[in-house]
Design an enzyme around this catalytic site. Structure first.
Site, PDB file in Angstrom:
ATOM      1  N   ALA A   9       0.797  -1.234   0.000  1.00  0.00           N
ATOM      2  CA  ALA A   9       0.000   0.000   0.000  1.00  0.00           C
ATOM      3  C   ALA A   9       0.830   1.284   0.000  1.00  0.00           C
ATOM      4  CB  ALA A   9      -0.949  -0.006   1.200  1.00  0.00           C
ATOM      5  N   GLY A  11       3.743   1.636  -1.451  1.00  0.00           N
ATOM      6  CA  GLY A  11       4.630   1.661  -2.614  1.00  0.00           C
ATOM      7  C   GLY A  11       4.125   2.619  -3.692  1.00  0.00           C
ATOM      8  N   ARG A  12       4.929   2.772  -4.749  1.00  0.00           N
ATOM      9  CA  ARG A  12       4.540   3.669  -5.850  1.00  0.00           C
ATOM     10  C   ARG A  12       3.173   3.289  -6.410  1.00  0.00           C
ATOM     11  NH1 ARG A  12      10.171   3.469  -6.477  1.00  0.00           N
ATOM     12  NH2 ARG A  12       9.940   1.318  -7.141  1.00  0.00           N
ATOM     13  N   ARG A  35       4.735  -4.308   4.521  1.00  0.00           N
ATOM     14  CA  ARG A  35       5.613  -5.347   5.084  1.00  0.00           C
ATOM     15  C   ARG A  35       5.818  -5.096   6.577  1.00  0.00           C
ATOM     16  NH1 ARG A  35      10.299  -2.634   5.933  1.00  0.00           N
ATOM     17  NH2 ARG A  35      10.460  -0.772   4.636  1.00  0.00           N
ATOM     18  N   GLY A 100      -0.471  -7.535  -9.736  1.00  0.00           N
ATOM     19  CA  GLY A 100       0.293  -6.733 -10.696  1.00  0.00           C
ATOM     20  C   GLY A 100       1.786  -6.883 -10.505  1.00  0.00           C
ATOM     21  N   ASN A 126       0.670  -6.007 -17.151  1.00  0.00           N
ATOM     22  CA  ASN A 126       0.355  -4.627 -17.496  1.00  0.00           C
ATOM     23  C   ASN A 126      -1.165  -4.465 -17.545  1.00  0.00           C
ATOM     24  OD1 ASN A 126       0.023  -2.105 -19.030  1.00  0.00           O
ATOM     25  ND2 ASN A 126       2.249  -2.254 -19.166  1.00  0.00           N
ATOM     26  N   HIS A 156      12.625   1.587 -18.211  1.00  0.00           N
ATOM     27  CA  HIS A 156      11.909   1.895 -16.972  1.00  0.00           C
ATOM     28  C   HIS A 156      12.784   2.754 -16.060  1.00  0.00           C
ATOM     29  CE1 HIS A 156       9.073  -1.317 -18.061  1.00  0.00           C
ATOM     30  NE2 HIS A 156       8.242  -0.725 -17.213  1.00  0.00           N
ATOM     31  N   HIS A 157      12.156   3.319 -15.056  1.00  0.00           N
ATOM     32  CA  HIS A 157      12.805   4.146 -14.024  1.00  0.00           C
ATOM     33  C   HIS A 157      13.919   3.372 -13.288  1.00  0.00           C
ATOM     34  CE1 HIS A 157      10.496   1.909 -10.945  1.00  0.00           C
ATOM     35  NE2 HIS A 157       9.549   1.899 -11.873  1.00  0.00           N
ATOM     36  N   LYS A 160      13.320   0.290 -10.578  1.00  0.00           N
ATOM     37  CA  LYS A 160      12.701  -0.994 -10.918  1.00  0.00           C
ATOM     38  C   LYS A 160      13.649  -2.132 -10.583  1.00  0.00           C
ATOM     39  CE  LYS A 160      10.079  -3.444 -14.456  1.00  0.00           C
ATOM     40  NZ  LYS A 160       9.073  -3.866 -13.485  1.00  0.00           N
ATOM     41  N   GLY A 166       7.935  -7.361 -16.862  1.00  0.00           N
ATOM     42  CA  GLY A 166       6.902  -8.360 -17.160  1.00  0.00           C
ATOM     43  C   GLY A 166       6.213  -8.059 -18.475  1.00  0.00           C
TER      44      GLY A 166
HETATM   45  P1  NAD Z   1       7.517  -0.277  -4.732  1.00  0.00           P
HETATM   46  O1  NAD Z   1       8.809  -0.851  -4.265  1.00  0.00           O
HETATM   47  O2  NAD Z   1       7.336   1.210  -4.761  1.00  0.00           O
HETATM   48  O3  NAD Z   1       6.311  -0.869  -3.830  1.00  0.00           O
HETATM   49  C1  NAD Z   1       6.255  -2.192  -3.349  1.00  0.00           C
HETATM   50  C2  NAD Z   1       5.704  -2.108  -1.935  1.00  0.00           C
HETATM   51  O4  NAD Z   1       5.455  -3.443  -1.464  1.00  0.00           O
HETATM   52  C3  NAD Z   1       6.690  -1.454  -0.946  1.00  0.00           C
HETATM   53  O5  NAD Z   1       6.045  -0.384  -0.256  1.00  0.00           O
HETATM   54  C4  NAD Z   1       7.041  -2.606  -0.010  1.00  0.00           C
HETATM   55  O6  NAD Z   1       7.319  -2.181   1.322  1.00  0.00           O
HETATM   56  C5  NAD Z   1       5.763  -3.449  -0.091  1.00  0.00           C
HETATM   57  N1  NAD Z   1       5.943  -4.798   0.451  1.00  0.00           N
HETATM   58  C6  NAD Z   1       7.067  -5.550   0.477  1.00  0.00           C
HETATM   59  N2  NAD Z   1       6.829  -6.717   1.137  1.00  0.00           N
HETATM   60  C7  NAD Z   1       5.529  -6.683   1.500  1.00  0.00           C
HETATM   61  C8  NAD Z   1       4.690  -7.575   2.213  1.00  0.00           C
HETATM   62  N3  NAD Z   1       5.158  -8.733   2.702  1.00  0.00           N
HETATM   63  N4  NAD Z   1       3.392  -7.247   2.403  1.00  0.00           N
HETATM   64  C9  NAD Z   1       2.909  -6.068   1.948  1.00  0.00           C
HETATM   65  N5  NAD Z   1       3.657  -5.165   1.286  1.00  0.00           N
HETATM   66  C10 NAD Z   1       4.950  -5.471   1.060  1.00  0.00           C
HETATM   67  O7  NAD Z   1       7.263  -0.902  -6.169  1.00  0.00           O
HETATM   68  P2  NAD Z   1       6.176  -0.460  -7.271  1.00  0.00           P
HETATM   69  O8  NAD Z   1       6.808   0.420  -8.283  1.00  0.00           O
HETATM   70  O9  NAD Z   1       4.913  -0.031  -6.595  1.00  0.00           O
HETATM   71  O10 NAD Z   1       5.939  -1.858  -7.996  1.00  0.00           O
HETATM   72  C11 NAD Z   1       5.454  -2.988  -7.287  1.00  0.00           C
HETATM   73  C12 NAD Z   1       5.378  -4.165  -8.255  1.00  0.00           C
HETATM   74  O11 NAD Z   1       4.386  -3.893  -9.257  1.00  0.00           O
HETATM   75  C13 NAD Z   1       6.674  -4.445  -9.018  1.00  0.00           C
HETATM   76  O12 NAD Z   1       6.807  -5.848  -9.182  1.00  0.00           O
HETATM   77  C14 NAD Z   1       6.448  -3.758 -10.356  1.00  0.00           C
HETATM   78  O13 NAD Z   1       7.219  -4.313 -11.391  1.00  0.00           O
HETATM   79  C15 NAD Z   1       4.982  -4.036 -10.549  1.00  0.00           C
HETATM   80  N6  NAD Z   1       4.284  -3.132 -11.474  1.00  0.00           N
HETATM   81  C16 NAD Z   1       3.324  -3.695 -12.253  1.00  0.00           C
HETATM   82  C17 NAD Z   1       2.567  -2.908 -13.085  1.00  0.00           C
HETATM   83  C18 NAD Z   1       1.460  -3.545 -13.904  1.00  0.00           C
HETATM   84  O14 NAD Z   1       0.759  -2.867 -14.680  1.00  0.00           O
HETATM   85  N7  NAD Z   1       1.252  -4.846 -13.741  1.00  0.00           N
HETATM   86  C19 NAD Z   1       2.790  -1.521 -13.163  1.00  0.00           C
HETATM   87  C20 NAD Z   1       3.778  -0.973 -12.342  1.00  0.00           C
HETATM   88  C21 NAD Z   1       4.504  -1.792 -11.488  1.00  0.00           C
END
Ligand code: NAD
Length: 271
Positions: A9, A11-12, A35, A100, A126, A156-157, A160, A166
């Protein structure tokens, strides 16, 4: 109202999903997960995202939150290890799961496959409409442009964690399907040194990292004297977040099984 738990929640993506739920009629944030040890634990999910308070504090135990979302769904953008645990917990609680998270390990994939026997599970590399249409176009282009060399490049940024993305893998798989092959057979993920001439039938997949790029993917179909480039550029994570919320609304009503974004968007299976 369809109740939704957001994992990852803080995360980005997690923050964008909480905002997207707030902008979508018929859904509400019923839980938010981070986490163990995360500094945001205990904070209100709304204020964390710059919204009015939602009365939902960030927790770290999904099993405790799941009874709040019977008939709803979990949206997961976290890490592969957390996704694996979410698959087990959601299957035990009978709650639909939208994933995702990318870079999934084989054990996480297997846990999602098992979960699909008892709950609806949707995994999407995606969530954007544009990328899902692009996958069908890429498969068709690969099929029609016989003999053209196929390559995928993604950017990507610099935060990542997994590479290639993916989405790049899904795009390469779509190209492979258009040629009647598979990525494990045709994929080439690095070239360095004396690699020799390009094998016909290879599908190269290359990853660039830098700055704040949300996500760009190009399928190159390169012939003699001409080439086709099919590009998707994401300019905002909000697109993915709204797609994930749309998927959760749709999935909450489905039977147990495995689904992908094309099912939600009603796209024909072109790959
Ligand atoms: P991020 O690192 O900003 O966020 C991930 C969050 O998950 C962090 O806040 C982390 O503390 C939390 N986390 C870690 N372990 C956890 C746990 N056990 N329980 C709950 N939360 C936990 O990363 P992001 O940029 O938000 O990306 C997250 C994932 O989504 C990546 O795998 C990214 O590649 C993927 N992503 C997918 C899409 C899509 O369209 N499918 C788009 C963007 C990102």
């Amino acid at each position: 109202m369809i109740p939704i738990i957001v994992t990852g929640a803080a995360g980005r993506m997690g923050r964008m999903v909480i905002q997207a739920i707030g902008e979508t009629p018929g859904v509400q944030v019923a839980g938010a997960l981070e986490r163990p040890g995360a500094p945001e634990l205990g904070q209100d999910a709304g204020t964390l995202c710059g919204l009015p308070a939602l009365g939902v504090a960030l927790g770290d135990d999904l099993a405790v939150l799941l009874p709040r979302v019977t008939g709803g769904a979990v949206i997961d953008f976290s890490t592969p290890a957390a996704t694996e645990r979410a698959a087990l917990a959601c299957a035990a609680a009978g709650v639909a799961l939208v994933v995702g998270t990318t870079g999934l390990t084989d054990t996480a994939k297997a846990a999602l496959e098992r979960a699909g026997a008892s709950i609806p599970v949707l995994v999407a590399a995606n969530f954007s409409l544009g990328v899902n249409v692009l996958l069908g176009l890429a498969a068709e282009a690969a099929r029609q442009l016989e003999g053209f060399d196929l390559e995928v490049v993604e950017i990507h940024h610099n935060k990542k964690r997994d590479a290639p993305s993916g989405t790049a893998l899904a795009l390469a798989q779509a190209l492979a399907a258009g040629r009647g092959t598979t990525l494990p057979e045709a994929g080439v993920f690095a070239r360095e040194g004396e690699v020799g001439a390009r094998r016909s039938g290879e599908i190269g997949v290359m990853a660039l990292r830098g700055g704040d790029v949300v996500g760009e993917h190009t399928a190159f179909l390169i012939g003699t004297g001409e080439r086709v480039e099919l590009t998707h550029r994401a300019t905002s994570r909000a697109t993915f977040a709204h797609g994930a919320v749309r998927a959760a609304r749709w999935l909450a009503d489905q039977r147990p099984g495995r689904y992908d974004m094309r099912d939600v968007l009603g796209l024909t299976r072109g790959r």
